[in-house]
Structures are given as C-alpha cells and as structure tokens.
Write a protein that holds these residues in place. Structure first.
Motif, PDB file in Angstrom:
ATOM      1  N   PHE A 176      74.580 117.703 -36.643  1.00  0.00           N
ATOM      2  CA  PHE A 176      75.073 116.437 -36.116  1.00  0.00           C
ATOM      3  C   PHE A 176      74.994 115.307 -37.134  1.00  0.00           C
ATOM      4  N   VAL A 205      79.444 113.013 -38.177  1.00  0.00           N
ATOM      5  CA  VAL A 205      79.969 112.884 -36.823  1.00  0.00           C
ATOM      6  C   VAL A 205      81.472 112.602 -36.858  1.00  0.00           C
ATOM      7  N   GLN A 251      84.116 111.213 -34.663  1.00  0.00           N
ATOM      8  CA  GLN A 251      84.145 110.391 -33.456  1.00  0.00           C
ATOM      9  C   GLN A 251      85.511 110.450 -32.782  1.00  0.00           C
TER      10      GLN A 251
END
Length: 370
Positions: free
Chosen positions: A58, A61, A63
């Motif tokens: 993670f 990222v 988005q």
C-alpha cells in the motif's frame, strides 16, 4: 421501476455522465496496467512510472481520481496558510471486502417493509444490486458501493430510533444510535448541513474516520425528515474501514501542491456547479452534458476553502487515503465563452512519493478521447 430510473437520471444526469466517463477511464487504467505488467515481463522500459520496489503493497497508492489538463488553479493566501497548517502524517484505511446484504435485509424487515417485492440485478459496471419495492416505494442495496438508499410515499418512524431534525448536535447522536441498532456501533458521523425543503428537513451528513469526513460520489448520504422525525428518504453507507498500521501518509507540502496541481498528470477531479441555467439548457435539449469528457474542460479557478476528506468509491478500492476537498469560484470555457461557475476540486493530498504515476501512454489515450 422504469419511471423511477427516469426520475433518478433527471435529478443526477450530469453526475451519471461524469461517473460513466470515470468508469471508462478506470477501464483504460486497468488495460494499461496489464500492458505495463506485460512490458515488465518482456524487459521493456516504461517511462514516467513510479517504481514499486517497496516493502508495503500500500505504499504506492492509485487513487480513484481523474485528470484535467487545462485548468489554471490558484490559492488565496488564506487557503495556502491552511494548507501549511494541515501538513503532517495521516493514516490510510483498508476497505473490508464484505457484503452487508444481511444488514440491508434485516433493516427492511425491521422497518415493516418485509412484504415488498424482492428482486436483484447484476451489471458489469455496478455489480450486484438488491431491490425491495412496492409501487413507488423502495429500498435498494448496492453491493459494489456498499450503500443503501430508500424512499417512502408516507414517511415512517424508524423503530428504536428518534430523529430530531432541528437539533444538529443531537442528530449526530441520533445517527450513531441508528447505526448501533441496525448496522455497526463503530460508525461515527458529522452533520454537514440542514435545509428546509417544503414540509421536510434535508439533513446532509458524512461518516467520519479519525474526525475526517468520508466523501462519496453522488448520491451522497442524506436524510429527508418530517419535523417530527419520520423518514421520507435516506441514504446510508454500510462499508467498514480498518486503519492500516503499516504506514502513515505524509501530506504534500503546500508549496509543492501549488506548483504541481495544474499539471495534467496531477490526480484531481474538478466539478463545476451553478453554471448559468441557459448555458446548461443548450446542452440538455440535445441530451448530453456541457462536457462529456472532463479532460477537455478549460477554465480558471481561485480556491477559497480547503478541507481534508477520505474519498470512497466502492469495495474495489483497496485503501483510502486523505484527499484535498477544495472549493472555489472562477470561469469555465464553454465553446469559447467564459462562464462564471462554482467549483469543487478533489485533489491528491499525499506526498508525491506515495502517488502512482501512469505511463505516458495513458495520457496519450486521454488526449485521443477529445
């Protein structure tokens, strides 16, 4: 059911169009990601891709934000100072990949609507949706978004819950009580706005994580209540989130944000509102929105308000991280004419070290959609 869909599209048509474009962009992203994987396997070099040689899955990222290449976005000095004050580290939250159909079904039965006709549908875009219907009343549960939406001809009392639409502080407690009785005691809420619409109170509210609101795509969470607290309409997010302890995400600095936000590769969604009705009517009569492709929008915006949100779109989103919620005013170029409008911008807020960057081919594809 057809009539309900027509009413929904009339009310949210512009947002549906935007969502449709975002779905297309998401599909393109997946395709390009698969191409990237093939290229790496074949030893090909890919330019402009952030390396993902990291210990955490993670750390980088991707988005759920789009891209705009032709906006000139500026910050007032007050907003810039607010951005500086918000700098720091913030947690990310993983999204539980679990259906809450049981919660939805139990809710329908407990409010006395168990005799509604139950149906279900499956679509490639939205996944599984569940419907409990009776003439013009319904409760729907969207598994993909983990979201329940309802409308009743005659407003109803919710068993074991009292809503007082005149008391903003009390409403937050009422919402928590509602969640505890029907969904989860872990849900926390913030009331954003209370408006009087005819004989009803419209309550706009948000779930919160660490006191930061969760921001949804349309339709967002709301209640339509009678003065005595009966429910006419409502929408509730059922998704559960777990704080990810592997990393804290530092926000991008105010200076770097100001320098980078106008680049077409900076992840952001720009929504315009309150455009002159005559301008929008020119397009509505032809059955399409002012802009079918957000990437082609042009304009200038002065941001005069800033906040932080966790932007959530659905269960497929593996992790949610802080996102800037910006409000502003400016001009939108509509076929060569500059029109005044209000703007909302959802912009990537985390430090660029943690942001996935698409390959140049992705943006070349966006250019080709014009």
């Amino acid at each position: 059911m057809v009539e309900k869909i027509k009413k929904f599209l009339k009310k949210y048509g512009v947002f549906v169009s935007i969502a449709f474009v975002l779905v297309i962009l998401f599909a393109l992203t997946l395709a390009l990601l698969l191409q990237d994987e093939d290229a790496h396997e074949n030893g090909d070099d890919i330019a402009d891709v952030t390396p993902i040689d990291v210990p955490s899955e993670f750390k980088i990222v991707q988005q759920p934000l789009g891209y705009h290449k032709n906006y000139n976005i500026n910050f007032t000095s007050n907003v810039f100072n607010q951005l500086v004050q918000k700098e720091g580290n913030y947690p990310g939250f993983t999204v539980k990949e679990v259906s809450h159909f049981g919660w939805a079904e139990d809710f329908v039965n407990r409010i006395g609507k168990g005799d509604f006709e139950y149906t279900t549908s499956v679509s490639a875009e939205q996944g599984v949706s569940h419907y409990w219907e009776n003439d013009s009343e319904w409760v729907t549960y969207d598994e993909g978004r983990d979201y329940i939406f309802m409308r009743f001809d005659t407003p109803i009392y919710i068993p074991d819950v009292t809503f007082n639409p005149r008391d903003e502080d009390g409403l937050q407690e009422d919402l928590s009580n509602f969640a505890t009785n029907y969904f989860s005691s872990d849900f926390e809420y913030k009331v954003n706005d209370i408006n009087i619409l005819g004989n009803f109170y419209r309550i706009e509210y948000s779930r919160v994580l660490k006191e930061i609101p969760i921001y949804l795509e349309m339709p967002r969470e709301y209640l339509l209540l009678t003065p005595d607290g009966r429910l006419k309409e409502g929408a509730f997010l059922l998704a559960e989130f777990v704080e990810y302890t592997g990393i804290q995400y530092p926000l991008i600095s105010a200076e770097e944000l100001r320098n980078n936000i106008n680049f077409k590769k900076y992840p952001k969604n720009v929504e315009f509102r309150n455009l002159d009705p005559e301008v929008e009517d020119r397009f509505d009569t032809h059955g399409y929105a002012v802009f079918s492709n957000p990437f082609t929008q042009e304009g200038s915006i002065e941001v005069n308000d800033v906040g932080l949100v966790y932007f959530y779109v659905g269960l497929s989103q593996r992790i949610i991280v802080p996102t800037f919620f910006l409000k502003g005013e400016g001009l939108l170029d509509v076929e060569g004419s500059l029109e005044s409008a209000d703007f909302i911008i959802l912009a990537s807020a985390i430090d660029s070290e943690y942001v996935y960057v698409h390959p140049q081919s992705y943006f070349d594809t966006l250019e080709g959609l014009e």
